[in-house]
Design an enzyme around this catalytic site. Sequence first.
Site, PDB file in Angstrom:
ATOM      1  N   HIS A   1       0.816  -1.221   0.000  1.00 22.14           N
ATOM      2  CA  HIS A   1       0.000   0.000   0.000  1.00 22.14           C
ATOM      3  C   HIS A   1       0.850   1.272   0.000  1.00 22.14           C
ATOM      4  O   HIS A   1       0.314   2.368  -0.187  1.00 22.14           O
ATOM      5  CB  HIS A   1      -0.931   0.022   1.217  1.00 22.14           C
ATOM      6  CG  HIS A   1      -1.978  -1.046   1.200  1.00 22.14           C
ATOM      7  ND1 HIS A   1      -2.839  -1.225   0.129  1.00 22.14           N
ATOM      8  CD2 HIS A   1      -2.303  -2.014   2.098  1.00 22.14           C
ATOM      9  CE1 HIS A   1      -3.651  -2.247   0.385  1.00 22.14           C
ATOM     10  NE2 HIS A   1      -3.343  -2.748   1.571  1.00 22.14           N
TER      11      HIS A   1
ATOM     12  N   ASP B   1      -4.882 -12.806   3.145  1.00 21.90           N
ATOM     13  CA  ASP B   1      -6.184 -12.325   3.596  1.00 21.90           C
ATOM     14  C   ASP B   1      -7.280 -12.671   2.586  1.00 21.90           C
ATOM     15  O   ASP B   1      -8.429 -12.272   2.756  1.00 21.90           O
ATOM     16  CB  ASP B   1      -6.166 -10.829   3.926  1.00 21.90           C
ATOM     17  CG  ASP B   1      -5.251 -10.017   3.040  1.00 21.90           C
ATOM     18  OD1 ASP B   1      -4.756 -10.554   2.023  1.00 21.90           O
ATOM     19  OD2 ASP B   1      -5.026  -8.825   3.349  1.00 21.90           O
TER      20      ASP B   1
HETATM   21 ZN   LIG Z   1      -4.362  -7.145   2.443  1.00 19.23          ZN
END
Ligand SMILES: [Zn+2]
Length: 360
Positions: A159, A302
């Site tokens: 990110h 995830d």
């Molecule tokens: Zn993630």
Amino acid sequence: MVTIFSPDHALHDAPHEFLDGKLIVPHEVPIRVQMILDALEGAGIGPIQPPRAFDLNPIRAVHDDDYLAYLALAYERWVAAGGAAAAVLPSTLAVRWMSRRSVGPLVAPGYYSFDLSAPIVAGTYRAARAAADAALTGAALLLEGQQLAYALCRPPGHHAGRDLYGGYCYLNNAAIAAHFLRVGSWELGVSKLGQSPTPNSQPPRRVAVLDIDFHHGNGTQQIFYERDDVLFVSIHADPVREYPYFAGYADECGAGAGAGFNLNFPLEAGVTNARYLAVLDQALAAIADFAPRFLVLSAGFDTFGGDPIGDFALTADAYPLIGGRIAMLGLPTLVVQEGGYALAALGENAVGLLRGLTKN
Ligand SMILES: [Zn+2]
């Protein structure tokens, strides 16, 4: 296959994050990598070695100097100016028409971050540097002829953009490694983004980054968005409903020289193993067409059905299959650890992916 791991990750241990208006215990915690490490050792997957120490140059090739200078001293400056000792967390974010540069010690966090899920504590920068070193060490091993390396990075990185942190990420480990692979032994001191290789540099090494974390790799996308030498392909939850919300749509295809070299596969909730593997095949076909010399795999777990912040429905059986299909590309591959928060399943899923990758 070599795993690269540094215990310095534990220096980053945030006390809280903001999620949906609540101050909560972070999902991204030190025990995550310990769970994976234990599973690797239990499965006899070795060796595990510490990262080599790299200087800032390969990181400066991807992140802006002022951003790195901020991160290095953010906590000390914040505390000295009266910020909460628990962690650096901004009160005001620079957004759209209100993004003038303002970098006082209490203000800079809002200039250099895009959300409230990435607190900075005293050891964050050292942990982030160790994670980047792990990724760089894995990249160096590939350049030296290894076929597969696993950088067990924490904090994760995908990110983090050129000058923005968020989503638990500070330095973009995968992007740093991808650029390092791209330039190889070419003098990194002059390899800032946007510059052409020097005439006596080595032949180009095209690199593909495949991001299989549940969340879109918005930082990696931003870093390579205008480049045609690094292909970025991401399979992730549709940002209409899931983080990072403001990037990761299918029509984001790259710009300028990079037009056509960014590929997003946003997916619906409840994605099954079969559905995921079908999309993965499309992503792998695009990578094969690009004919890269190296693959960097941003590996998040995830996507697992039991993940507390994901909504896909993958089972543990999916990860060996995912690894096996990726291995069929036949590319030297650096696996970079990203997300994954279903603690009890994290180790098994990581081992499964790595086993699949080593099959072919
Ligand atoms: Zn993630």
